[in-house]
Design a protein around this motif. Structure first.
Motif, PDB file in Angstrom:
ATOM      1  N   ALA A 250      36.266  31.159  27.149  1.00  0.00           N
ATOM      2  CA  ALA A 250      37.198  32.291  27.085  1.00  0.00           C
ATOM      3  C   ALA A 250      37.026  33.184  28.312  1.00  0.00           C
ATOM      4  O   ALA A 250      37.999  33.634  28.924  1.00  0.00           O
ATOM      5  CB  ALA A 250      36.986  33.089  25.800  1.00  0.00           C
ATOM      6  N   LEU A 251      35.772  33.441  28.684  1.00  0.00           N
ATOM      7  CA  LEU A 251      35.493  34.247  29.874  1.00  0.00           C
ATOM      8  C   LEU A 251      36.034  33.559  31.124  1.00  0.00           C
ATOM      9  O   LEU A 251      36.659  34.194  31.979  1.00  0.00           O
ATOM     10  CB  LEU A 251      33.982  34.488  29.996  1.00  0.00           C
ATOM     11  CG  LEU A 251      33.518  35.273  31.211  1.00  0.00           C
ATOM     12  CD1 LEU A 251      34.061  36.699  31.163  1.00  0.00           C
ATOM     13  CD2 LEU A 251      32.003  35.285  31.271  1.00  0.00           C
TER      14      LEU A 251
ATOM     15  N   TYR B 232      38.470  31.460  31.290  1.00  0.00           N
ATOM     16  CA  TYR B 232      39.934  31.523  31.223  1.00  0.00           C
ATOM     17  C   TYR B 232      40.425  32.869  31.771  1.00  0.00           C
ATOM     18  O   TYR B 232      41.359  32.918  32.566  1.00  0.00           O
ATOM     19  CB  TYR B 232      40.391  31.308  29.780  1.00  0.00           C
ATOM     20  CG  TYR B 232      41.879  31.454  29.588  1.00  0.00           C
ATOM     21  CD1 TYR B 232      42.740  30.420  29.949  1.00  0.00           C
ATOM     22  CD2 TYR B 232      42.418  32.609  29.048  1.00  0.00           C
ATOM     23  CE1 TYR B 232      44.110  30.545  29.784  1.00  0.00           C
ATOM     24  CE2 TYR B 232      43.788  32.749  28.879  1.00  0.00           C
ATOM     25  CZ  TYR B 232      44.631  31.710  29.244  1.00  0.00           C
ATOM     26  OH  TYR B 232      45.988  31.857  29.084  1.00  0.00           O
ATOM     27  N   GLU B 233      39.784  33.948  31.352  1.00  0.00           N
ATOM     28  CA  GLU B 233      40.166  35.280  31.836  1.00  0.00           C
ATOM     29  C   GLU B 233      39.937  35.412  33.337  1.00  0.00           C
ATOM     30  O   GLU B 233      40.767  35.969  34.065  1.00  0.00           O
ATOM     31  CB  GLU B 233      39.388  36.365  31.086  1.00  0.00           C
ATOM     32  CG  GLU B 233      39.790  36.499  29.632  1.00  0.00           C
ATOM     33  CD  GLU B 233      38.978  37.547  28.900  1.00  0.00           C
ATOM     34  OE1 GLU B 233      38.656  38.584  29.504  1.00  0.00           O
ATOM     35  OE2 GLU B 233      38.667  37.322  27.716  1.00  0.00           O
TER      36      GLU B 233
ATOM     37  N   ASN C   1      42.597  33.571  35.204  1.00  0.00           N
ATOM     38  CA  ASN C   1      43.852  34.330  35.214  1.00  0.00           C
ATOM     39  C   ASN C   1      43.843  35.406  36.288  1.00  0.00           C
ATOM     40  O   ASN C   1      44.841  35.608  36.990  1.00  0.00           O
ATOM     41  CB  ASN C   1      44.124  34.962  33.844  1.00  0.00           C
ATOM     42  CG  ASN C   1      44.634  33.953  32.844  1.00  0.00           C
ATOM     43  OD1 ASN C   1      45.130  32.898  33.204  1.00  0.00           O
ATOM     44  ND2 ASN C   1      44.491  34.276  31.574  1.00  0.00           N
ATOM     45  N   VAL C   2      42.732  36.118  36.431  1.00  0.00           N
ATOM     46  CA  VAL C   2      42.629  37.163  37.461  1.00  0.00           C
ATOM     47  C   VAL C   2      42.716  36.535  38.850  1.00  0.00           C
ATOM     48  O   VAL C   2      43.433  37.025  39.721  1.00  0.00           O
ATOM     49  CB  VAL C   2      41.328  37.975  37.300  1.00  0.00           C
ATOM     50  CG1 VAL C   2      41.117  38.904  38.484  1.00  0.00           C
ATOM     51  CG2 VAL C   2      41.359  38.774  36.000  1.00  0.00           C
TER      52      VAL C   2
ATOM     53  N   HIS D 287      46.258  35.519  39.524  1.00  0.00           N
ATOM     54  CA  HIS D 287      47.063  36.715  39.783  1.00  0.00           C
ATOM     55  C   HIS D 287      46.882  37.179  41.226  1.00  0.00           C
ATOM     56  O   HIS D 287      47.845  37.509  41.911  1.00  0.00           O
ATOM     57  CB  HIS D 287      46.668  37.825  38.803  1.00  0.00           C
ATOM     58  CG  HIS D 287      47.362  39.127  39.040  1.00  0.00           C
ATOM     59  ND1 HIS D 287      48.676  39.333  38.684  1.00  0.00           N
ATOM     60  CD2 HIS D 287      46.925  40.283  39.579  1.00  0.00           C
ATOM     61  CE1 HIS D 287      49.017  40.557  39.020  1.00  0.00           C
ATOM     62  NE2 HIS D 287      47.973  41.166  39.565  1.00  0.00           N
TER      63      HIS D 287
ATOM     64  N   LYS E 193      52.733  38.397  36.457  1.00  0.00           N
ATOM     65  CA  LYS E 193      51.554  38.124  35.637  1.00  0.00           C
ATOM     66  C   LYS E 193      51.661  36.756  35.046  1.00  0.00           C
ATOM     67  O   LYS E 193      52.650  36.176  34.872  1.00  0.00           O
ATOM     68  CB  LYS E 193      51.412  39.166  34.527  1.00  0.00           C
ATOM     69  CG  LYS E 193      50.186  38.955  33.722  1.00  0.00           C
ATOM     70  CD  LYS E 193      49.365  40.184  33.650  1.00  0.00           C
ATOM     71  CE  LYS E 193      48.152  39.810  32.829  1.00  0.00           C
ATOM     72  NZ  LYS E 193      47.050  40.410  32.853  1.00  0.00           N
TER      73      LYS E 193
END
Length: 121
Positions: free
Chosen positions: A102-103, A105-106, A109-110, A113, A121
């Motif tokens: 999960a970390l 994945y985040e 995403n950053v 971006h 986004k």
């Protein structure tokens, strides 16, 4: 009639003033002791058994982010390699592995971006 040009006078805290406020360069750059300003900050990065070695690594080898990124890449590879080998227990069901993915994945995403120039986004 000639126009009289008065000199520009800036009182303290008025007018154009710029000062770089970047604590990381204050601490880790070779001229760190030369920073002069209204505020002199000392940032404690926590206890270290050898602060000089840590400072040299951060300034000459890799930042904390780069170090963590390399560990992340290696751990992703280890998980992907081990998952098919563990027959009796599925690694993807482990809470630590779920939290790690999960970390990641985040973080992905950053990074995505920012690679698009911060657009959308």
């Amino acid at each position: 009639m000639a126009r009289l040009q008065l000199p520009v006078f800036n009182a303290p805290f008025s007018g154009d003033v710029s000062q770089t406020i970047n604590p990381w360069t204050w601490i880790f750059s070779p001229g760190a002791g030369s920073q002069v300003g209204l505020f002199n900050l000392s940032i404690d990065l926590g206890p270290s058994t050898n602060p000089e070695v840590e400072k040299d690594i951060l300034s000459g080898v890799a930042s904390y982010g780069k170090q963590l990124g390399r560990v992340e890449d290696a751990l992703r590879l280890v998980i992907a390699t081990l998952e098919p080998m563990v027959a009796d227990r599925k690694l993807s069901d482990d809470k630590a592995i779920i939290a790690f993915k999960a970390l990641m994945y985040e973080i992905d995403n950053v990074k995505e971006h920012h690679s698009r120039g911060g657009k959308g986004k």
